[in-house]
Write an enzyme that holds these catalytic residues in place. Sequence first.
Site, PDB file in Angstrom:
ATOM      1  N   ARG A  74       0.708  -1.229  -0.053  1.00 42.49           N
ATOM      2  CA  ARG A  74      -0.123  -0.031  -0.014  1.00 42.49           C
ATOM      3  C   ARG A  74       0.966   1.266  -0.078  1.00 42.49           C
ATOM      4  O   ARG A  74       0.501   2.200   0.744  1.00 42.49           O
ATOM      5  CB  ARG A  74      -0.921   0.114   1.032  1.00 42.49           C
ATOM      6  CG  ARG A  74      -1.707  -1.078   1.051  1.00 42.49           C
ATOM      7  CD  ARG A  74      -3.083  -1.006   0.121  1.00 42.49           C
ATOM      8  NE  ARG A  74      -4.072  -2.012   0.325  1.00 42.49           N
ATOM      9  CZ  ARG A  74      -3.936  -3.418  -0.031  1.00 42.49           C
ATOM     10  NH1 ARG A  74      -2.852  -3.773  -0.709  1.00 42.49           N
ATOM     11  NH2 ARG A  74      -4.815  -3.842   0.069  1.00 42.49           N
ATOM     12  N   SER A  78     -10.008  -0.518   3.488  1.00 39.82           N
ATOM     13  CA  SER A  78      -9.502  -0.625   4.911  1.00 39.82           C
ATOM     14  C   SER A  78      -8.904   0.409   5.518  1.00 39.82           C
ATOM     15  O   SER A  78      -8.286   1.246   4.686  1.00 39.82           O
ATOM     16  CB  SER A  78      -8.235  -1.655   4.852  1.00 39.82           C
ATOM     17  OG  SER A  78      -8.691  -2.844   4.218  1.00 39.82           O
ATOM     18  N   GLU A  84      -4.237   4.069   6.322  1.00 44.06           N
ATOM     19  CA  GLU A  84      -3.841   3.570   4.930  1.00 44.06           C
ATOM     20  C   GLU A  84      -4.461   4.963   4.182  1.00 44.06           C
ATOM     21  O   GLU A  84      -3.577   5.137   3.380  1.00 44.06           O
ATOM     22  CB  GLU A  84      -4.689   2.272   4.509  1.00 44.06           C
ATOM     23  CG  GLU A  84      -4.097   1.742   3.330  1.00 44.06           C
ATOM     24  CD  GLU A  84      -5.098   0.858   2.551  1.00 44.06           C
ATOM     25  OE1 GLU A  84      -5.605   1.474   1.582  1.00 44.06           O
ATOM     26  OE2 GLU A  84      -5.099  -0.369   2.970  1.00 44.06           O
TER      27      GLU A  84
HETATM   28  N1  EPU Z   1     -10.995 -10.290  10.889  1.00 46.66           N
HETATM   29  C1  EPU Z   1     -11.582 -10.479  12.107  1.00 46.66           C
HETATM   30  N2  EPU Z   1     -12.359  -9.440  12.440  1.00 46.66           N
HETATM   31  C2  EPU Z   1     -12.658  -8.212  11.748  1.00 46.66           C
HETATM   32  C3  EPU Z   1     -12.165  -8.405  10.344  1.00 46.66           C
HETATM   33  C4  EPU Z   1     -10.919  -9.269  10.067  1.00 46.66           C
HETATM   34  O1  EPU Z   1     -11.502 -11.465  12.780  1.00 46.66           O
HETATM   35  O2  EPU Z   1     -13.496  -7.503  11.996  1.00 46.66           O
HETATM   36  C5  EPU Z   1      -9.782 -11.542  10.617  1.00 46.66           C
HETATM   37  C6  EPU Z   1     -10.371 -12.380   9.382  1.00 46.66           C
HETATM   38  O3  EPU Z   1     -11.429 -13.301   9.778  1.00 46.66           O
HETATM   39  C7  EPU Z   1      -9.375 -12.845   8.503  1.00 46.66           C
HETATM   40  C8  EPU Z   1      -8.256 -11.723   8.700  1.00 46.66           C
HETATM   41  O4  EPU Z   1      -8.906 -10.909  10.037  1.00 46.66           O
HETATM   42  O5  EPU Z   1      -9.058 -14.151   9.048  1.00 46.66           O
HETATM   43  C9  EPU Z   1      -8.132 -10.853   7.439  1.00 46.66           C
HETATM   44  O6  EPU Z   1      -9.433 -10.344   6.999  1.00 46.66           O
HETATM   45  P1  EPU Z   1      -9.684 -10.170   5.605  1.00 46.66           P
HETATM   46  O7  EPU Z   1      -9.311 -11.567   4.800  1.00 46.66           O
HETATM   47  O8  EPU Z   1     -11.090  -9.395   5.327  1.00 46.66           O
HETATM   48  O9  EPU Z   1      -8.412  -9.225   5.000  1.00 46.66           O
HETATM   49  P2  EPU Z   1      -8.085  -7.877   5.443  1.00 46.66           P
HETATM   50  O10 EPU Z   1      -6.598  -8.249   6.018  1.00 46.66           O
HETATM   51  O11 EPU Z   1      -8.997  -7.551   6.705  1.00 46.66           O
HETATM   52  C10 EPU Z   1      -6.780  -7.208   3.368  1.00 46.66           C
HETATM   53  C11 EPU Z   1      -6.777  -5.789   2.564  1.00 46.66           C
HETATM   54  C12 EPU Z   1      -8.032  -5.408   1.853  1.00 46.66           C
HETATM   55  C13 EPU Z   1      -8.291  -6.859   0.848  1.00 46.66           C
HETATM   56  C14 EPU Z   1      -8.471  -7.993   1.542  1.00 46.66           C
HETATM   57  C15 EPU Z   1      -8.427  -9.191   0.799  1.00 46.66           C
HETATM   58  C16 EPU Z   1      -5.409  -4.453   3.716  1.00 46.66           C
HETATM   59  C17 EPU Z   1      -4.965  -3.015   4.700  1.00 46.66           C
HETATM   60  N3  EPU Z   1      -6.570  -4.712   3.446  1.00 46.66           N
HETATM   61  O12 EPU Z   1      -7.849  -6.921   4.241  1.00 46.66           O
HETATM   62  O13 EPU Z   1      -7.861  -4.359   1.086  1.00 46.66           O
HETATM   63  O14 EPU Z   1      -9.382  -6.652   0.043  1.00 46.66           O
HETATM   64  O15 EPU Z   1      -7.287  -8.390   2.484  1.00 46.66           O
HETATM   65  O16 EPU Z   1      -7.260  -9.352  -0.175  1.00 46.66           O
HETATM   66  O17 EPU Z   1      -4.233  -5.009   3.455  1.00 46.66           O
HETATM   67  C18 EPU Z   1      -8.284  -1.925   1.178  1.00 46.66           C
HETATM   68  O18 EPU Z   1      -6.955  -1.892   1.118  1.00 46.66           O
HETATM   69  O19 EPU Z   1      -8.893  -1.056   1.466  1.00 46.66           O
HETATM   70  C19 EPU Z   1      -8.704  -3.309   1.188  1.00 46.66           C
HETATM   71  C20 EPU Z   1     -10.010  -3.426   1.302  1.00 46.66           C
END
Ligand code: EPU
Length: 350
Positions: free
Chosen positions: A164, A246, A346
């Site tokens: 990012r 995010s 971010e």
């Molecule tokens: N989780 C929780 N509670 C929550 C949110 C997440 O326990 O409220 C856990 C989920 O169960 C999962 C883990 O955290 O095990 C990761 O969550 P998720 O797979 O939804 O992905 P993320 O790390 O929250 C990242 C990117 C997103 C992208 C997704 C999918 C960043 C900051 N965010 O989110 O990107 O769509 O992976 O690849 O790297 C963005 O940058 O705006 C964005 C949406």
Amino acid sequence: MLVEPNTPLQAHNTFGISAKALQLVRVHTEADVQAVLADAALGEAPKFVLGGGSNIVLTGDVKPLVLKVEIKGMRLVEETDKAWVVEAAAGESWHDLVAWTLDNGWPGLENMALIPGSVGASPVQNIGAYGVELQDRFHSLDAIDLTTGQTFSLDAAQCAFGYRDSVFKHVSSGPNGLGLAGKALITRVRFLLRKDWKPVLGYLDLERKMAETSISNPTAQQIFEWVCAIRRAKLPDPAVIGNAGSFFKNPTVTQDQCDDIIAREPKVVHYLLDDGRIKLAAGWLIDACGWKGKTVGNAGVYEKQALVLVNVGGKEHPCTGGEVMTLAKAIQTSVYERFGIRLEPEPVVV
Ligand code: EPU
């Protein structure tokens, strides 16, 4: 050239925050940018480049001259035995580009379907989702130097992409090269889409879709549809609930730090990176601190994904940028107190 005074920006930022641009110029061509730079009054003024407004928090009226990038066009630049090179203008919608490439039979961008925002903004924060980042498909970009008016092109190395992150997010020159924040306007971006395409399926959410459908070798179009369905199920549509995706980056820690956290919090979601460091799921950390659904004024934490801050007041009573930042600071403090980890926002705070 039309200079619009006191222009409302509520429709131009996906949070739906109500703020004004004191002066705004819509640029439809490279020549429009040159005209602004050649103008006696506007040429020297500080400038703010606005794309889809999907990664910004407006904390007040924008005093620098806002250049709203509306340059359009998408084309195939080159086809070789190995790849297609496609080019999109900065003002195109990112998702429209993804859909257009797939309609033409050029796979590669499908994991990044439905990311809000414009093509011009996509390299700035090196957007990414479901195992693919922009830098994995990037070829080169064209930009205009807002000080000299000169056009220039950058390849991937010159963009200094990180998680990012890119040269466009840094003001001063860092170890990776020149800082271009506020100094350049991206006009066109080119992507290299390889013909030896293979699906990228490592993400748990995608593995679940494969299991549900019993499709083990999906096409790019199939992945596109899965990613759209996954995102619609867990991320708020900015057209309905304002947000900037995010809000925090997923932090990285050393193995020792991670072991220390696991000893206290065995369930912490973490992933091993290629360099031996560990990435922690910021959403999980925030969720564990009990933030889902909490609000400060009209800014809130999304109920289904704690990493996303939302405008709970809608268009009528939108949250302010101050409320968003107060909420963000409270989240940072509580995550730091419990886990000793500093979360980094971010979006760009304006
Ligand atoms: N989780 C929780 N509670 C929550 C949110 C997440 O326990 O409220 C856990 C989920 O169960 C999962 C883990 O955290 O095990 C990761 O969550 P998720 O797979 O939804 O992905 P993320 O790390 O929250 C990242 C990117 C997103 C992208 C997704 C999918 C960043 C900051 N965010 O989110 O990107 O769509 O992976 O690849 O790297 C963005 O940058 O705006 C964005 C949406």
